[in-house]
Every structure is written in C-alpha cells, then in structure tokens.
Write a protein that holds these residues in place. Structure first.
Motif, PDB file in Angstrom:
ATOM      1  N   THR A  97       0.805  -1.219   0.000  1.00  0.00           N
ATOM      2  CA  THR A  97       0.000   0.000   0.000  1.00  0.00           C
ATOM      3  C   THR A  97       0.838   1.270   0.000  1.00  0.00           C
ATOM      4  O   THR A  97       0.296   2.365   0.063  1.00  0.00           O
ATOM      5  CB  THR A  97      -0.912   0.027   1.239  1.00  0.00           C
ATOM      6  N   VAL A  98       2.156   1.136  -0.070  1.00  0.00           N
ATOM      7  CA  VAL A  98       3.044   2.301   0.007  1.00  0.00           C
ATOM      8  C   VAL A  98       3.812   2.456  -1.300  1.00  0.00           C
ATOM      9  O   VAL A  98       4.305   1.490  -1.869  1.00  0.00           O
ATOM     10  CB  VAL A  98       4.023   2.169   1.199  1.00  0.00           C
ATOM     11  N   ARG A  99       3.888   3.689  -1.766  1.00  0.00           N
ATOM     12  CA  ARG A  99       4.642   4.032  -2.975  1.00  0.00           C
ATOM     13  C   ARG A  99       5.663   5.098  -2.594  1.00  0.00           C
ATOM     14  O   ARG A  99       5.345   6.028  -1.862  1.00  0.00           O
ATOM     15  CB  ARG A  99       3.694   4.560  -4.048  1.00  0.00           C
ATOM     16  N   MET A 153       9.028  11.203  -1.679  1.00  0.00           N
ATOM     17  CA  MET A 153       7.719  11.276  -1.023  1.00  0.00           C
ATOM     18  C   MET A 153       7.237   9.849  -0.792  1.00  0.00           C
ATOM     19  O   MET A 153       7.256   9.023  -1.710  1.00  0.00           O
ATOM     20  CB  MET A 153       6.688  11.977  -1.915  1.00  0.00           C
ATOM     21  N   LEU A 154       6.818   9.581   0.428  1.00  0.00           N
ATOM     22  CA  LEU A 154       6.179   8.305   0.753  1.00  0.00           C
ATOM     23  C   LEU A 154       4.678   8.518   0.681  1.00  0.00           C
ATOM     24  O   LEU A 154       4.136   9.385   1.372  1.00  0.00           O
ATOM     25  CB  LEU A 154       6.563   7.852   2.160  1.00  0.00           C
ATOM     26  N   LEU A 155       4.012   7.747  -0.145  1.00  0.00           N
ATOM     27  CA  LEU A 155       2.576   7.889  -0.357  1.00  0.00           C
ATOM     28  C   LEU A 155       1.860   6.635   0.125  1.00  0.00           C
ATOM     29  O   LEU A 155       2.269   5.515  -0.204  1.00  0.00           O
ATOM     30  CB  LEU A 155       2.282   8.094  -1.841  1.00  0.00           C
ATOM     31  N   PHE A 156       0.786   6.819   0.869  1.00  0.00           N
ATOM     32  CA  PHE A 156      -0.031   5.684   1.300  1.00  0.00           C
ATOM     33  C   PHE A 156      -1.225   5.592   0.370  1.00  0.00           C
ATOM     34  O   PHE A 156      -1.971   6.555   0.192  1.00  0.00           O
ATOM     35  CB  PHE A 156      -0.493   5.861   2.750  1.00  0.00           C
ATOM     36  N   ARG A 157      -1.423   4.440  -0.233  1.00  0.00           N
ATOM     37  CA  ARG A 157      -2.484   4.254  -1.210  1.00  0.00           C
ATOM     38  C   ARG A 157      -3.478   3.167  -0.813  1.00  0.00           C
ATOM     39  O   ARG A 157      -4.090   2.541  -1.659  1.00  0.00           O
ATOM     40  CB  ARG A 157      -1.883   3.923  -2.586  1.00  0.00           C
ATOM     41  N   GLY A 158      -3.643   2.955   0.459  1.00  0.00           N
ATOM     42  CA  GLY A 158      -4.601   1.958   0.930  1.00  0.00           C
ATOM     43  C   GLY A 158      -5.827   2.619   1.508  1.00  0.00           C
ATOM     44  O   GLY A 158      -5.986   3.838   1.489  1.00  0.00           O
TER      45      GLY A 158
END
Length: 145
Positions: free
Chosen positions: A42-44, A109-114
C-alpha cells in the motif's frame, strides 16, 4: 561504512523533511524523466536526485509524507501521516546507507495508497519493504543535471 546498529540514531530532524512546494511538485511533474517510483503493498515511494542548490540544506535525503485523499476526517489523515513518519524514522537507515557518498541530495515522497482502516497494520509492513526495494534500485553513484 555504516555505523553498527547499536550506534544508529533514530531521529528525523526538520532539515530532512521535504516541505518546499517546488520540490514536491517536481516529483509529480509527468513531463520529467528523472523521477522514479517504487511501490510495495500500500506504500509508494516517488524520488529523484536534486541539486544542493535546490534543496538548500547540506543533507543527503529529504522525505515527505502523504496519505491518500479518501479520508472521512482530518484526524485520520494526520494519524496516517504519523504512521508513515514513524515507520520511516525506524527504517530510514535502509535507504540512507544505500546512498552513494558523492551523490547529490535525494528528494522523496512516501505515499499511502490503501484504505484508511488499513493504515495501522499495513504501513509498518510496507514501508520497510519499499525502502529496501528503493535502496536496491539506487545506482552506485549518481549526478544531478
């Protein structure tokens, strides 16, 4: 040579935080060809090499954190951002030790996509995985344009 695990400091100073809009916008500019991305679960992580003049600090790495937009409340967004920051703080050495000594600063950048309800359980698992994958994807040495 990296310090032994017992000598590591798990701090995250303000100079290592990515806050400048211009730098953040450059990570999401689709016309740039120097932006790379690594996703695990879930992390990009989106990153690129910057010049020392762009960053303004003499730091090897600046990182920002962004939860998704599908949150019912700002409390959930802030909590997810804190989970991201804490997971990064604990595992930052994975990425920092992989940076070449002569490399220009790396901005990321750490992005949460969940889903918001997944944040508490997925972030501690996925952030170390994405940091390891990024560390393996970094070249041995790099130069900024």
């Amino acid at each position: 040579m990296s310090p032994p695990a017992s000598d590591r400091r798990y701090t995250f100073p303000r100079t290592h935080r990515l806050k400048r809009r211009r730098l953040i916008a450059s990570l999401f500019d689709r016309s740039r060809d120097d932006v790379h991305t690594v996703a695990r679960g879930t992390v990009r992580l989106v990153y690129r090499w910057a010049s020392r003049e762009e960053v303004g600090y003499d730091v090897p790495l600046q990182v920002g954190f962004a939860p998704g937009r599908t949150y019912a409340t700002n409390v959930q967004r802030t909590q997810t951002r804190r989970y991201l920051r804490e997971a990064y703080r604990l595992h930052q050495h994975t990425l920092r030790e992989a940076l070449p000594a002569d490399a220009p600063p790396l901005i990321a950048m750490l992005l949460f996509r969940g889903r918001p309800e997944q944040a508490r359980t997925r972030i501690p698992l996925d952030v170390p995985r994405v940091l390891r994958a990024t560390a393996h994807a970094l070249p041995a040495s790099s130069s900024a344009d």
